[in-house]
Design an enzyme around this catalytic site. Structure first.
Site, PDB file in Angstrom:
ATOM      1  N   THR A 148      -3.708 -10.234  -7.134  1.00  0.00           N
ATOM      2  CA  THR A 148      -3.962  -9.804  -5.761  1.00  0.00           C
ATOM      3  C   THR A 148      -4.798  -8.525  -5.779  1.00  0.00           C
ATOM      4  O   THR A 148      -4.768  -7.765  -6.738  1.00  0.00           O
ATOM      5  CB  THR A 148      -2.649  -9.548  -4.997  1.00  0.00           C
ATOM      6  N   GLY A 149      -5.543  -8.300  -4.706  1.00  0.00           N
ATOM      7  CA  GLY A 149      -6.430  -7.137  -4.660  1.00  0.00           C
ATOM      8  C   GLY A 149      -7.447  -7.182  -5.785  1.00  0.00           C
ATOM      9  O   GLY A 149      -7.710  -6.175  -6.444  1.00  0.00           O
ATOM     10  N   SER A 156     -11.926  -5.421  -6.480  1.00  0.00           N
ATOM     11  CA  SER A 156     -12.434  -4.103  -6.852  1.00  0.00           C
ATOM     12  C   SER A 156     -11.408  -3.363  -7.695  1.00  0.00           C
ATOM     13  O   SER A 156     -10.263  -3.798  -7.834  1.00  0.00           O
ATOM     14  CB  SER A 156     -12.779  -3.276  -5.601  1.00  0.00           C
ATOM     15  N   GLY A 157     -11.828  -2.239  -8.247  1.00  0.00           N
ATOM     16  CA  GLY A 157     -10.922  -1.332  -8.933  1.00  0.00           C
ATOM     17  C   GLY A 157     -10.154  -1.962 -10.073  1.00  0.00           C
ATOM     18  O   GLY A 157     -10.696  -2.746 -10.865  1.00  0.00           O
ATOM     19  N   ILE A 158      -8.877  -1.633 -10.163  1.00  0.00           N
ATOM     20  CA  ILE A 158      -8.024  -2.142 -11.234  1.00  0.00           C
ATOM     21  C   ILE A 158      -7.913  -3.662 -11.158  1.00  0.00           C
ATOM     22  O   ILE A 158      -7.867  -4.343 -12.186  1.00  0.00           O
ATOM     23  CB  ILE A 158      -6.638  -1.475 -11.164  1.00  0.00           C
ATOM     24  N   GLY A 159      -7.875  -4.204  -9.957  1.00  0.00           N
ATOM     25  CA  GLY A 159      -7.767  -5.652  -9.801  1.00  0.00           C
ATOM     26  C   GLY A 159      -8.917  -6.390 -10.442  1.00  0.00           C
ATOM     27  O   GLY A 159      -8.717  -7.366 -11.185  1.00  0.00           O
ATOM     28  N   TYR A 185       3.693   6.747  -0.129  1.00  0.00           N
ATOM     29  CA  TYR A 185       3.214   5.937  -1.257  1.00  0.00           C
ATOM     30  C   TYR A 185       4.172   6.051  -2.439  1.00  0.00           C
ATOM     31  O   TYR A 185       4.552   5.046  -3.050  1.00  0.00           O
ATOM     32  CB  TYR A 185       1.813   6.416  -1.641  1.00  0.00           C
ATOM     33  N   SER A 204       2.871   3.089  -9.902  1.00  0.00           N
ATOM     34  CA  SER A 204       2.167   4.368  -9.961  1.00  0.00           C
ATOM     35  C   SER A 204       3.033   5.386 -10.687  1.00  0.00           C
ATOM     36  O   SER A 204       4.270   5.297 -10.641  1.00  0.00           O
ATOM     37  CB  SER A 204       1.871   4.880  -8.546  1.00  0.00           C
TER      38      SER A 204
END
Length: 267
Positions: free
Chosen positions: A13-14, A17-20, A157, A144
């Site tokens: 999922t996600g 972009s980024g880590i995904g 968060y 995180s």
């Protein structure tokens, strides 16, 4: 090193972009089939095209998994293409805005709850019935370092990521030995999460009253980060691939920090 992931199916999922996306690319290099979900339909299609150059099947579903309807639609679309379900689920979706506690509204707390916790819960719950039948199945949740060592900002968060770590531990016990369930706990990683206009770097700029890059570097100093730099998405992706692979066959219920040394506790 041979990971044993070739011909497995990985759902992320996600993933646009980024880590995904870095994680999708790392799995593609291992010869896996990919099922990718993201709410950005155009970017998802672009990324899927890039990943197909590795020569393996890539299917996509454009949906916002932070709400029940979007998560259901995404899962149904994926299972229509791969009825046997994935061998690996990577719950990667997340979002944070660095606001002081008194500035976070009830609506923002609820939004954080749905994006940073309920998205992973809903995806896991929907896919467990099929994954229980997949030999060597694995789930990796992207949490995180703030879930283990909260800072003053952002409190919402950090709280949701702490909840995700607790869920990881609970499910690892409940689903063993059929499914291994672990979490990664990244520290500051240089992704669009930070760099996009209006993203974390811009928000820290407002908090610290400094230019964005300077504000990020100031935040790293406040955290006393031993490696003294931001991490890269690929550095998180490499650990996710390991945890999903048979190389980590005796690892479940664990939290792996990819945080530059930000966590100072012994446990």
């Amino acid at each position: 090193m041979e990971t044993g992931l070739a011909r497995k199916t990985v759902l992320i999922t996600g993933a646009a972009s980024g880590i995904g996306f870095a994680t999708a690319r790392a799995f593609a290099r291992e010869g896996t089939q990919l099922a990718l979900i993201d709410r950005d339909k155009a970017k998802l299609a672009e990324r899927a095209g890039e990943l197909r150059t590795y020569g393996h099947r890539v299917i996509t579903a454009a949906a916002d998994v932070s709400n029940a309807e979007g998560a259901t639609r995404a899962v149904n679309a994926i299972l229509a293409e791969i009825p046997e379900g994935p061998d690996v689920l990577v719950n990667n979706v997340g979002f944070a805005a660095p606001k002081a506690f008194m500035d976070i509204t009830d609506d923002e707390w609820e939004m954080s709850f749905h994006i940073n916790f309920m998205a992973a819960l809903r995806m896991t719950r929907a896919l467990l019935p099929t994954m229980r039948k997949r030999p060597g199945a694995a789930i990796v949740n992207n949490a995180s370092d703030l879930g283990r060592q909260p800072e003053a900002i952002p409190a919402d968060y950090a709280a949701m990521k702490a909840a995700l770590l607790s869920l990881t531990k609970s499910l690892a016990r409940a689903e063993a030995p059929a499914i291994r369930i672990n979490a990664v706990a990244p520290g500051p990683i240089w992704t669009p999460f930070w760099t996009n206009p209006g993203g974390f770097a811009d928000s820290l700029s407002a908090v610290h009253q400094m230019p964005p890059r300077q504000a990020v570097e100031h935040e790293m100093k406040l955290r006393q980060l031993p490696l003294a730099r931001m991490g890269e998405p690929e550095e998180v992706a490499n650990v996710i691939v390991f945890l999903a692979s048979p190389l980590a066959s005796f690892v479940t219920g664990s939290v792996w920090g990819i945080d530059g040394g930000s966590i100072r506790s012994l446990i």
